[in-house]
Design a protein around this motif. Sequence first.
Motif, PDB file in Angstrom:
ATOM      1  N   GLN A  53      35.758  40.782 -75.448  1.00  0.00           N
ATOM      2  CA  GLN A  53      37.194  40.645 -75.693  1.00  0.00           C
ATOM      3  C   GLN A  53      37.965  40.568 -74.383  1.00  0.00           C
ATOM      4  O   GLN A  53      38.897  39.760 -74.240  1.00  0.00           O
ATOM      5  CB  GLN A  53      37.689  41.826 -76.532  1.00  0.00           C
ATOM      6  N   THR A  54      37.581  41.373 -73.411  1.00  0.00           N
ATOM      7  CA  THR A  54      38.250  41.373 -72.105  1.00  0.00           C
ATOM      8  C   THR A  54      38.055  40.032 -71.398  1.00  0.00           C
ATOM      9  O   THR A  54      38.995  39.490 -70.812  1.00  0.00           O
ATOM     10  CB  THR A  54      37.727  42.531 -71.229  1.00  0.00           C
ATOM     11  N   VAL A  55      36.847  39.480 -71.458  1.00  0.00           N
ATOM     12  CA  VAL A  55      36.575  38.170 -70.839  1.00  0.00           C
ATOM     13  C   VAL A  55      37.440  37.101 -71.504  1.00  0.00           C
ATOM     14  O   VAL A  55      38.049  36.269 -70.826  1.00  0.00           O
ATOM     15  CB  VAL A  55      35.070  37.816 -70.935  1.00  0.00           C
ATOM     16  N   GLU A  56      37.517  37.121 -72.823  1.00  0.00           N
ATOM     17  CA  GLU A  56      38.336  36.143 -73.559  1.00  0.00           C
ATOM     18  C   GLU A  56      39.811  36.278 -73.184  1.00  0.00           C
ATOM     19  O   GLU A  56      40.494  35.281 -72.930  1.00  0.00           O
ATOM     20  CB  GLU A  56      38.140  36.325 -75.067  1.00  0.00           C
ATOM     21  N   GLN A  57      40.308  37.515 -73.118  1.00  0.00           N
ATOM     22  CA  GLN A  57      41.707  37.751 -72.727  1.00  0.00           C
ATOM     23  C   GLN A  57      41.965  37.256 -71.311  1.00  0.00           C
ATOM     24  O   GLN A  57      43.005  36.660 -71.031  1.00  0.00           O
ATOM     25  CB  GLN A  57      42.053  39.236 -72.823  1.00  0.00           C
ATOM     26  N   PHE A  58      40.997  37.491 -70.415  1.00  0.00           N
ATOM     27  CA  PHE A  58      41.150  37.026 -69.035  1.00  0.00           C
ATOM     28  C   PHE A  58      41.283  35.508 -68.996  1.00  0.00           C
ATOM     29  O   PHE A  58      42.212  34.976 -68.388  1.00  0.00           O
ATOM     30  CB  PHE A  58      39.965  37.461 -68.164  1.00  0.00           C
ATOM     31  N   PHE A  59      40.358  34.792 -69.631  1.00  0.00           N
ATOM     32  CA  PHE A  59      40.391  33.334 -69.564  1.00  0.00           C
ATOM     33  C   PHE A  59      41.631  32.757 -70.229  1.00  0.00           C
ATOM     34  O   PHE A  59      42.192  31.773 -69.749  1.00  0.00           O
ATOM     35  CB  PHE A  59      39.113  32.726 -70.139  1.00  0.00           C
ATOM     36  N   GLN A  60      42.088  33.347 -71.331  1.00  0.00           N
ATOM     37  CA  GLN A  60      43.318  32.878 -71.965  1.00  0.00           C
ATOM     38  C   GLN A  60      44.514  33.051 -71.023  1.00  0.00           C
ATOM     39  O   GLN A  60      45.323  32.135 -70.864  1.00  0.00           O
ATOM     40  CB  GLN A  60      43.558  33.625 -73.272  1.00  0.00           C
ATOM     41  N   ALA A  61      44.629  34.222 -70.400  1.00  0.00           N
ATOM     42  CA  ALA A  61      45.738  34.477 -69.474  1.00  0.00           C
ATOM     43  C   ALA A  61      45.625  33.583 -68.239  1.00  0.00           C
ATOM     44  O   ALA A  61      46.621  33.063 -67.735  1.00  0.00           O
ATOM     45  CB  ALA A  61      45.758  35.951 -69.066  1.00  0.00           C
ATOM     46  N   PHE A  62      44.400  33.378 -67.770  1.00  0.00           N
ATOM     47  CA  PHE A  62      44.154  32.522 -66.611  1.00  0.00           C
ATOM     48  C   PHE A  62      44.586  31.086 -66.908  1.00  0.00           C
ATOM     49  O   PHE A  62      45.288  30.456 -66.110  1.00  0.00           O
ATOM     50  CB  PHE A  62      42.668  32.586 -66.238  1.00  0.00           C
ATOM     51  N   ALA A  63      44.197  30.562 -68.074  1.00  0.00           N
ATOM     52  CA  ALA A  63      44.564  29.191 -68.451  1.00  0.00           C
ATOM     53  C   ALA A  63      46.089  29.048 -68.572  1.00  0.00           C
ATOM     54  O   ALA A  63      46.643  28.025 -68.167  1.00  0.00           O
ATOM     55  CB  ALA A  63      43.867  28.798 -69.752  1.00  0.00           C
ATOM     56  N   ARG A  64      46.756  30.071 -69.109  1.00  0.00           N
ATOM     57  CA  ARG A  64      48.220  30.029 -69.208  1.00  0.00           C
ATOM     58  C   ARG A  64      48.859  29.982 -67.819  1.00  0.00           C
ATOM     59  O   ARG A  64      49.844  29.273 -67.598  1.00  0.00           O
ATOM     60  CB  ARG A  64      48.748  31.246 -69.974  1.00  0.00           C
ATOM     61  N   GLN A  65      48.291  30.709 -66.881  1.00  0.00           N
ATOM     62  CA  GLN A  65      48.829  30.717 -65.514  1.00  0.00           C
ATOM     63  C   GLN A  65      48.700  29.342 -64.862  1.00  0.00           C
ATOM     64  O   GLN A  65      49.615  28.873 -64.208  1.00  0.00           O
ATOM     65  CB  GLN A  65      48.057  31.728 -64.661  1.00  0.00           C
ATOM     66  N   ILE A  66      47.559  28.714 -65.062  1.00  0.00           N
ATOM     67  CA  ILE A  66      47.359  27.378 -64.477  1.00  0.00           C
ATOM     68  C   ILE A  66      48.323  26.384 -65.109  1.00  0.00           C
ATOM     69  O   ILE A  66      48.893  25.548 -64.427  1.00  0.00           O
ATOM     70  CB  ILE A  66      45.884  26.928 -64.625  1.00  0.00           C
ATOM     71  N   ALA A  67      48.509  26.474 -66.413  1.00  0.00           N
ATOM     72  CA  ALA A  67      49.413  25.562 -67.113  1.00  0.00           C
ATOM     73  C   ALA A  67      50.860  25.759 -66.637  1.00  0.00           C
ATOM     74  O   ALA A  67      51.634  24.803 -66.587  1.00  0.00           O
ATOM     75  CB  ALA A  67      49.333  25.791 -68.627  1.00  0.00           C
ATOM     76  N   ALA A  68      51.208  26.988 -66.259  1.00  0.00           N
ATOM     77  CA  ALA A  68      52.578  27.288 -65.810  1.00  0.00           C
ATOM     78  C   ALA A  68      52.850  26.805 -64.396  1.00  0.00           C
ATOM     79  O   ALA A  68      53.980  26.571 -64.022  1.00  0.00           O
ATOM     80  CB  ALA A  68      52.843  28.796 -65.901  1.00  0.00           C
ATOM     81  N   ASP A  69      51.790  26.660 -63.593  1.00  0.00           N
ATOM     82  CA  ASP A  69      51.969  26.226 -62.185  1.00  0.00           C
ATOM     83  C   ASP A  69      52.184  24.755 -62.041  1.00  0.00           C
ATOM     84  O   ASP A  69      51.928  23.915 -62.750  1.00  0.00           O
ATOM     85  CB  ASP A  69      50.772  26.660 -61.337  1.00  0.00           C
TER      86      ASP A  69
END
Length: 146
Positions: free
Chosen positions: A130-146
């Motif tokens: 679950q932590t790995v999934e949460q990390f990648f979801q948050a990471f992808a959102r950060q890249i999309a925001a940049d």
Amino acid sequence: MKLEGTYTVPAPREIVWNALLDPEILARAMPGCEKLEPNPDGSFNAELKVGIAMVKGKYHGRIEILDRVPPEHFRMKVDGQGSGGFLKGEGTLIFSEADGETLITYSGEAQVGGLIASVGQRLILGAARQTVEQFFQAFARQIAAD
């Protein structure tokens, strides 16, 4: 405990590679991360608040990025300890690109000990996934925001 899987990030491989080595982006994406500081040797010192079932605590650790082959793969080594026990782990991340997206394939082994190990392997593995999934979801959102 073995962790493996894939995650697709909707961005080119070079951007994903650079973002995964950026301490500010990592700190914002990592669940429970309170501090992530780069060291001169390319490693990071981390402070995290983590809770699994009734075992909650603050952990201090070191994350090393080894065997870098930009932007194809690297090996990650994690060593941490805190009030609830310890964590040691090592894994590999492989980056492949298709149609402007990056597929991250990860595989690794982790060991936990101390009080946190008392919650049981099945619960720890579920929390880790679950932590790995949460990390990648948050990471992808950060890249999309940049």
